[in-house]
Design an enzyme around this catalytic site. Structure first.
Site: not given
Lengths: 333, 333
Positions: A54-57, A105, A110, A219
């Protein structure tokens, strides 16, 4: 919600597009499906390394695409796994004939989507192995996970495995050293503030003005406990003590100490935390041989930090020190 | 106030101490008085570069001490100029017989204290020149300034002048190129949120949930106007248009585009802003030859960004590309 964004549904696409423009000397962005790949991929005879999630990291993972680290990164929607389709496309794009390693991860989506992509790649004749990182000691299972979550240790796995691939190691060898780094890595994080997923528009949880979430996930998912704010040194010990006990790390060990910001924490605070973490390790006879301090695996604008320890051996140190040339980690070349 | 700190009065000392421990391969920290110096200083025959100013803008300046950039950085208290005493000590520590250049952001306290230190150094037989950066187009004078404020352009001045000193340029030559970069640099910033100085304990100003301060200073001092939140592309134009008109930058120019976070803004938002800034420049026939995206000159945990443009020539590009090895900027070696 106060962010420097346009339409919330476009944040990933626009951000990756800007990233690709800014770093066109190192990476290429493919948009259908979306992934980021080394400008010089595929490299004949080299094991290809693909990660994603996921994006945002950010800068994880696209910021680590380049010489000596990842060959490709696959960004999903914010905090949402990418589907198998772009993972498969990235896998094909980096296949130089020596096989491809997936660095995943440990989050349910994922793991499943990388597995599906690996099966499809295998059907196309590409040998794929996967390493699943699960270094977070905070919780046994979580909202998004069976087993421990993959967090800060992933950055170190990507650097060291990337260097092994760059020097010409085989797929089995690169997978083995990635597993060895993960097995020697332990992490834990805390949050001072929540973060807001753009398409949600509201903070993902609430913390009072004097509260800290210990053991937070990347998250914003719950950790071990919610406590009243304490001085930095006490907070550091709340993360470091469970980490030290878990492997365990012992006197005489050599470690990499990674103090990571969650996105909204200033460098000044991370160095204050680093100072005490280094002192605690020193007091236990554990030698900090290498370190990393900064915002390397984040949760949007969350304020907080995580600490990762990796027990090092000579080969891991040599591979850590090896040249790396990516948008967000570079030295030695 | 929610920060990862111990006693607010210790934040600078503890943070610089942690910084020194984390980067002992590159820098040395002196504590009486407090400054950060290259581990290999002084370098015989090389012009020494010293910068400094109030803390709270990390990685500026200590993060830029090392090969190819600064020889020393002098951190004051948060948002407060260092006194002449540590500036003088740093100047002496980096004097390799070829003179010392002071790079000073245009704030009244910094300018006075660096001048005093320069006079004292001159009395000790050290030749000192100073370059005062003043690239912020937002306001003519400000709370802390006669004339324009020195902001993002300072990072670029330090990199390019540092490379000139490293290749062996004389004090006059290094000063001249630093002046040339400053003269070709223009910046402007905005804030989505305020920041809190640790010893104050309260935010330095207030912004409503839907407000943005356009033209913010790096200490949270007022800018040009307070507006309602707009999409990223519109915000970018609010910064870029006044910058473009000011020099002015014209079709055919080659520029470095620097999109800087104020400390609390995620990389994802900075790349969204970069994307539109690059598109605007492209539309005007201005070539983005080099870029920098990230948190390089900050205001504690403030959310927001600044944009800096520097009009480049061949020599500036060569010096920008030259190897640099500092804690927070490194490539090519």
């Amino acid at each position: 919600m106060k962010k420097i964004i346009n339409d919330p549904k476009d944040v990933v696409g626009e951000s990756v597009d800007g990233f690709g423009r800014a770093h066109a000397d190192l990476v290429r962005v493919e948009t259908d499906p979306l992934y980021v790949v080394r400008a010089d991929a595929p490299i004949a005879g080299k094991v290809g390394l693909v990660s994603g999630g996921g994006s945002g990291h950010e800068p994880l993972h696209a910021g680590y695409v380049g010489f000596g680290m990842l060959d490709a990164a696959v960004p999903g929607a914010v905090f949402t796994s990418p589907t198998p389709d772009p993972i498969l496309a990235a896998t094909k794009a980096v296949d130089g004939g020596a096989g491809v390693l997936h660095i995943v991860k440990n989050y349910t989506g994922d793991v499943l989507n990388f597995e599906t992509a690996a099966e499809l790649a295998a059907a196309d004749g590409i040998e794929v192995k996967a390493v699943v990182t699960n270094d977070d000691v905070a919780v046994k299972d979580s909202l998004y996970t069976a087993g421990r979550r993959g967090v800060g240790g992933t950055v170190i796995v990507e650097k060291i495995a990337g260097a092994a691939a760059e020097r010409g190691d085989s797929l089995d060898e690169v997978a083995a050293i990635a597993e060895r780094v993960n097995a020697n890595a332990r992490s834990m994080g805390l949050a001072l503030t929540p973060c807001t997923v753009p398409h949600a528009g509201e903070p993902s949880f609430e913390l009072a003005d004097d509260e800290v979430e210990i053991g937070i996930g990347i998250h914003g998912e719950p950790g071990r406990e919610r406590i009243k704010l304490e001085p930095a040194d006490a907070l550091v010990e709340r993360l470091l003590d469970p980490i030290l006990e878990d492997l365990p790390y012992a006197s005489g060990d050599r470690v990499l100490l990674f103090v990571n910001g969650m996105g909204g924490t200033p460098l000044m605070e991370l160095y204050i935390a680093y100072r005490h973490a280094a002192a605690v390790l020193d007091g236990r006879g554990i030698a900090v041989e290498r370190d990393l301090v900064g915002n390397y695996i984040t949760s949007l604008e969350m304020q907080g930090m995580s600490i990762t320890l990796v027990k090092l051996d000579d080969e891991m140190i040599e591979l850590w020190d090896a040249p790396v040339q990516t948008p967000s980690l570079r030295w030695g070349r």
